[in-house]
Design an enzyme around this catalytic site. Structure first.
Site, PDB file in Angstrom:
ATOM      1  N   ARG A 121      20.033 -16.913  26.084  1.00  0.00           N
ATOM      2  CA  ARG A 121      20.736 -18.129  25.697  1.00  0.00           C
ATOM      3  C   ARG A 121      20.767 -18.177  24.172  1.00  0.00           C
ATOM      4  O   ARG A 121      19.952 -18.834  23.523  1.00  0.00           O
ATOM      5  CB  ARG A 121      20.033 -19.365  26.274  1.00  0.00           C
ATOM      6  CG  ARG A 121      20.756 -20.675  25.987  1.00  0.00           C
ATOM      7  CD  ARG A 121      19.900 -21.867  26.354  1.00  0.00           C
ATOM      8  NE  ARG A 121      19.880 -22.135  27.781  1.00  0.00           N
ATOM      9  CZ  ARG A 121      19.070 -23.019  28.361  1.00  0.00           C
ATOM     10  NH1 ARG A 121      18.195 -23.690  27.640  1.00  0.00           N
ATOM     11  NH2 ARG A 121      19.104 -23.202  29.669  1.00  0.00           N
ATOM     12  N   SER A 151      25.121 -24.367  36.162  1.00  0.00           N
ATOM     13  CA  SER A 151      24.240 -25.527  36.003  1.00  0.00           C
ATOM     14  C   SER A 151      24.815 -26.745  36.719  1.00  0.00           C
ATOM     15  O   SER A 151      26.028 -26.967  36.703  1.00  0.00           O
ATOM     16  CB  SER A 151      24.081 -25.876  34.520  1.00  0.00           C
ATOM     17  OG  SER A 151      23.396 -24.868  33.828  1.00  0.00           O
ATOM     18  N   LYS A 210      16.007 -30.047  25.050  1.00  0.00           N
ATOM     19  CA  LYS A 210      17.188 -30.709  24.500  1.00  0.00           C
ATOM     20  C   LYS A 210      17.307 -32.083  25.126  1.00  0.00           C
ATOM     21  O   LYS A 210      16.799 -32.332  26.218  1.00  0.00           O
ATOM     22  CB  LYS A 210      18.449 -29.887  24.761  1.00  0.00           C
ATOM     23  CG  LYS A 210      18.712 -29.571  26.219  1.00  0.00           C
ATOM     24  CD  LYS A 210      19.943 -28.671  26.355  1.00  0.00           C
ATOM     25  CE  LYS A 210      20.185 -28.279  27.809  1.00  0.00           C
ATOM     26  NZ  LYS A 210      21.369 -27.424  27.956  1.00  0.00           N
TER      27      LYS A 210
END
Length: 202
Positions: free
Chosen positions: A30, A99, A128
């Site tokens: 990522r 997701s 996050k």
């Protein structure tokens, strides 16, 4: 398709020579805030290292580069899914993970016929800021019941102590970022995750 029960997420390919020797077999790159050339280099490096250690690489977001660099898996968030050419991803032979955070997103994901679905955050996460509340174990069970044979990945706020409960609730794999990367000894922590998840009764 069967996923390894431990799904490690890293932000740089440089983590991989340190963590894959601990037994990690499923890893997502990522990478954020990079120029295109650097992204391509990171993906190619991660691909080669994973090949060396017999690990499966998932490229987050950058599906075009994943295709061009001969990777075998891409993971898309909902916004990226809306803009991606899923047919091109399939033609290239890549598997697809998506997701999800709520019912609408799950419906959208299932229309793309994903190879796995990720649900999060299962627990509060520091990675996050999320606009969704923690999903909890009951939602994990509900999602798994909905998607059937499609592998389910639980992500968000996971620790080794919480992993068994998430797997028992129905997840096929548990995705981890900060519990390994922010640990004072990431190599040892990765090995602990590998051992814990492979021994966890499902």
């Amino acid at each position: 398709m069967k996923l390894d029960p431990f799904y490690l997420i890293v932000d740089r390919a440089s983590w991989l020579p340190r963590l894959l020797p601990q037994g990690v077999k499923l890893v997502q790159l990522r990478a954020k805030d990079m120029e295109q050339a650097q992204l391509r280099s990171e993906i190619a490096e991660a691909r080669d290292i994973c090949l060396r250690y017999g690990a499966q690489l998932v490229v987050n977001d950058y599906w075009r580069l994943a295709i061009e660099e001969g990777c075998d898996f891409v993971h898309l968030g909902q916004e990226d899914l809306a803009e991606a050419d899923v047919a091109a991803i399939r033609r290239a032979g890549l598997k697809l993970g998506i997701s999800t955070h709520d019912e609408d997103e799950l419906e959208t994901a299932l229309k793309a016929e994903p190879d796995y679905v990720a649900l999060g955050p299962v627990y509060p996460t520091i990675l996050k800021k999320m606009r969704w509340d923690p999903q909890g174990l009951e939602r994990v069970t509900q999602w798994k019941r909905r998607i059937g044979d499609i592998p389910l990945v639980g992500i968000g706020g996971l620790t080794i102590a919480r992993a068994d409960g998430v797997l028992r609730a129905g997840a096929d794999s548990v995705a981890v970022v900060t519990d390994v990367l922010l640990n004072e000894n990431p190599e040892v922590r990765a090995r602990e995750w590998v051992v814990a998840t492979r021994e966890a009764p499902i």
